[in-house]
Scaffold this motif. Sequence first.
Motif, short mmCIF file in Angstrom:
data_model
loop_
_atom_site.label_atom_id
_atom_site.label_comp_id
_atom_site.label_asym_id
_atom_site.label_seq_id
_atom_site.Cartn_x
_atom_site.Cartn_y
_atom_site.Cartn_z
N VAL A 177 16.17 -29.26 -73.63
CA VAL A 177 15.33 -30.35 -74.12
C VAL A 177 15.65 -30.63 -75.59
O VAL A 177 15.46 -29.75 -76.43
CB VAL A 177 13.83 -30.00 -73.99
CG1 VAL A 177 12.97 -31.17 -74.48
CG2 VAL A 177 13.48 -29.62 -72.56
N PRO A 178 16.15 -31.81 -75.92
CA PRO A 178 16.38 -32.14 -77.34
C PRO A 178 15.05 -32.37 -78.05
O PRO A 178 14.16 -33.04 -77.52
CB PRO A 178 17.19 -33.44 -77.28
CG PRO A 178 17.56 -33.64 -75.83
CD PRO A 178 16.54 -32.90 -75.03
N TRP A 179 14.94 -31.80 -79.24
CA TRP A 179 13.70 -31.94 -80.00
C TRP A 179 13.98 -32.61 -81.33
O TRP A 179 14.79 -32.12 -82.12
CB TRP A 179 13.07 -30.56 -80.21
CG TRP A 179 11.84 -30.57 -81.07
CD1 TRP A 179 10.92 -31.57 -81.20
CD2 TRP A 179 11.38 -29.51 -81.93
NE1 TRP A 179 9.92 -31.20 -82.09
CE2 TRP A 179 10.19 -29.94 -82.53
CE3 TRP A 179 11.87 -28.24 -82.22
CZ2 TRP A 179 9.48 -29.15 -83.44
CZ3 TRP A 179 11.17 -27.43 -83.12
CH2 TRP A 179 9.98 -27.89 -83.71
N ARG B 57 22.49 -44.88 -79.91
CA ARG B 57 22.93 -43.53 -80.24
C ARG B 57 22.19 -42.49 -79.42
O ARG B 57 22.76 -41.48 -79.01
CB ARG B 57 22.73 -43.25 -81.73
CG ARG B 57 23.13 -41.83 -82.12
CD ARG B 57 23.06 -41.56 -83.58
NE ARG B 57 23.52 -40.20 -83.88
CZ ARG B 57 23.68 -39.72 -85.10
NH1 ARG B 57 23.44 -40.48 -86.16
NH2 ARG B 57 24.08 -38.47 -85.28
N ALA B 58 20.90 -42.73 -79.18
CA ALA B 58 20.11 -41.78 -78.40
C ALA B 58 20.67 -41.64 -76.99
O ALA B 58 20.83 -40.54 -76.46
CB ALA B 58 18.65 -42.22 -78.36
N ALA B 59 20.98 -42.78 -76.36
CA ALA B 59 21.50 -42.75 -75.00
C ALA B 59 22.87 -42.07 -74.96
O ALA B 59 23.15 -41.26 -74.06
CB ALA B 59 21.60 -44.17 -74.45
N LYS B 60 23.72 -42.38 -75.92
CA LYS B 60 25.06 -41.79 -75.96
C LYS B 60 24.99 -40.29 -76.23
O LYS B 60 25.73 -39.50 -75.63
CB LYS B 60 25.91 -42.47 -77.01
CG LYS B 60 26.29 -43.91 -76.68
CD LYS B 60 27.11 -44.54 -77.79
CE LYS B 60 27.48 -45.98 -77.45
NZ LYS B 60 28.24 -46.63 -78.55
N SER B 61 24.11 -39.89 -77.13
CA SER B 61 23.97 -38.47 -77.47
C SER B 61 23.43 -37.67 -76.30
O SER B 61 23.90 -36.56 -76.02
CB SER B 61 23.06 -38.30 -78.69
OG SER B 61 23.62 -38.92 -79.84
N LEU B 62 22.45 -38.24 -75.59
CA LEU B 62 21.89 -37.55 -74.43
C LEU B 62 22.95 -37.42 -73.34
O LEU B 62 23.05 -36.38 -72.68
CB LEU B 62 20.67 -38.29 -73.92
CG LEU B 62 19.88 -37.58 -72.82
CD1 LEU B 62 19.34 -36.24 -73.32
CD2 LEU B 62 18.73 -38.46 -72.33
N ALA B 63 23.75 -38.48 -73.15
CA ALA B 63 24.83 -38.43 -72.17
C ALA B 63 25.85 -37.36 -72.55
O ALA B 63 26.41 -36.68 -71.68
CB ALA B 63 25.49 -39.79 -72.05
N LYS B 64 26.10 -37.20 -73.84
CA LYS B 64 27.04 -36.18 -74.30
C LYS B 64 26.50 -34.78 -74.01
O LYS B 64 27.23 -33.89 -73.60
CB LYS B 64 27.32 -36.35 -75.78
CG LYS B 64 28.48 -35.49 -76.28
CD LYS B 64 28.84 -35.82 -77.72
CE LYS B 64 30.04 -35.01 -78.18
NZ LYS B 64 30.38 -35.32 -79.60
#
Length: 247
Positions: free
Chosen positions: A111-113, A126-133
Amino acid sequence: MTHQLFLGDAAGLAAATPGATVVLDGDEGRHAAAVVRVRVGERYFVADGLGRRVLAEAEQVDRTSVRGRVLEVVDEPEPAVRFVLVQALAKGDRDEQAIEAATELGVDEVVPWAAERSIVVWRGDRAAKSLAKWASVVTRASKQSRRARMPLTSSPVDLPSLVGRVGTAALTLVLHEDATEPLAGVEVPESGDVLVVVGPEGGISDRELEALEAAGARTVRLGSTILRSSSAGPATLAVLNARSRWR
């Protein structure tokens, strides 16, 4: 050497039985054929990421796919105790290093916090790309560690959302350098979620710590040294596994 593991189609694997045929195609098929270079007669695993693992023997290989005969089917049950790593966003790739090692150590969810002192901020695209990464890191680590059940990569949480999860968890452990309770003495519950909360490089703020403790979290320490945000979570999971799953 342990057989390579690839991810296959869940619907196709659901009907797999010994003697049936399983096909790897798409990106995973190309990877198996062209990168790993599976050859006819070689054995390998195919998993659905949900607990089903199939042992297959390659019968036909081309540039984009591998067709194999199913030798064995194993279904791994979902664990009664789920280890959840709540990893604060960190600069560089330290948070990715943390979830990669945590996946290899058997974490069930990452879980990213977005902590108060996190330098990195996930917003918009950026949030979507980072979560995909993050999800990609978890996928690669799952295959490398031969996991049939792939950890869940959850959406980022803020403090109120995290406090809500603490309230429903069986146990929440917050790693903190000023804690007096040693992690080595913590008993792992027999069921439910066990949350491991790791702060960013600047540490967990007093406000965050008070809110988490008020919700039922326990602050613990690993030892006399201060670990980086990339290593604290995996080290904690190793200790918890030693007290439960690895026995």
